[in-house]
Design a protein around this motif. Structure first.
Motif: not given
Length: 349
Positions: A50, A55, A68, A303
């Motif tokens: 990430s 993110y 994350f 992700g």
């Protein structure tokens, strides 16, 4: 409205003024999975990363660090509450040195679990390897500070452990091996045995102040709610029941180990009921959405599927309980961290 629920509302209202204290612990040392990983997966060959936008868009400097979340994760917030650093660096990040790690370090790896098979699913760091990194850290710390000071840091550090969700959702319920070998009850017992072995291993290495985090309401994660159409978007009760039962087994383990191991202060930081209340009553905590996540459509993105080119990511993450389909927003993390500091972790203040 119960007294417990009133207390939770109070915690929400005060979460921006998280309790801060003079440090009575020497460092924050973190083991676990993506709930606490501060970027170790950036430096291993796995697709579970990430370290890209969006993110980290609300992290200091808007940096995608490998956390994350849109911002900080609970260990960062707990560290600040204990009067230590604002965020915990990842052990594998070459930008940091042992000087940085002396007051806090993270060995966690997103996607890992108690079960070694879990770590193999996405080729991440297994829990036993996190312990090996910790041994290496101790050696580096001794070389940096000398034996006496290094031992004091190890002894007085607060160890945060957050792990287990992947063992069920990315292993037991997704792959055939463990589900053919164990009933879900027996798999829980198997994992508790692994948890005991892990705690024993770091205890033998000097850890004394340890927080063991239980499972969240797994059946209420957006990924599970939106991809299991048979449940019509509701929380999946069977997953939540497993989480509650597993958390009770962890509590039993904690009670036993505190009696058996001299000097051990092992506490249960159980996020289940707080998170369940937030998810089922989001408006009372200042959220607008808890079924879907902020990133992408909010249904399944996590992700690489949660990226800056996705046109659907929400403009204000503070309105959402979840950032991606599996992980909370920084605002949710702040409420959870504040609750932990004021309850289970207060014995270390």
């Amino acid at each position: 409205m119960t007294l417990h629920f009133i207390f939770l509302i109070f915690l929400f209202q005060s979460h921006r003024q998280i309790l801060r204290a003079e440090a009575k612990v020497s460092a924050i040392i973190v083991f676990g999975d993506s709930s606490v990983d501060s970027g170790n997966n950036n430096y291993i060959p796995t697709i579970l990363k990430s370290n890209f936008r969006p993110y980290g868009r609300d992290f200091d400097g808007g940096r995608a660090t490998g956390r994350f979340s849109n911002g900080r994760v609970p260990p960062d917030l707990i560290s600040e509450a204990f009067g230590l650093k604002r965020y915990i660096p990842a052990y594998l990040d070459p930008a940091y040195t042992i000087k940085d790690f002396a007051t806090g370090v993270c060995f966690a790896s997103a996607g890992t679990g108690y079960d070694n098979i879990t770590s193999k699913v996405l080729n991440v760091v297994p829990l036993w390897k996190e312990v090996e990194f910790y041994k290496e850290y101790q050696s580096r710390l001794t070389n940096y500070l000398g034996n006496k000071k290094a031992k004091r840091i190890v002894r007085e550090a607060l160890y945060l452990i957050s792990i287990g969700t992947n063992d069920f959702l990315e292993n037991y319920y997704l792959l055939p091996h463990r589900s053919l070998e164990f009933s879900v009850e027996d798999y829980q017992k198997f994992l508790v045995g692994l948890a005991k072995n892990f705690i024993m291993s770091i205890y033998k290495l000097g850890a004394r102040k340890i927080s063991l985090t239980g499972l969240p309401p797994m059946g209420c994660l957006p990924l599970e709610r939106t991809t299991n159409l048979a449940y019509g978007g509701s929380c999946i009760d069977k997953y939540n029941i497993v989480a509650v039962n597993f958390n009770q087994k962890l509590q039993d383990l904690i009670n036993t180990m505190n009696k058996e191991l001299p000097g051990l202060q092992l506490v249960n930081t159980n996020p289940y009921y707080l998170l369940y209340d937030i998810i089922t009553n989001p408006q009372l905590f200042g959220f607008e959405q808890s079924a879907a996540a902020c990133c992408g459509t909010g249904r399944f993105e996590m992700g690489y599927l949660c990226n800056e080119h996705n046109p659907f990511t929400c403009p204000d993450a503070n309105k959402y309980v979840f950032w991606d389909s599996f992980h909370p927003t920084e605002k949710t993390n702040s409420i959870v961290a504040n609750y932990a500091v004021r309850t289970s972790l207060s014995v270390f203040l």
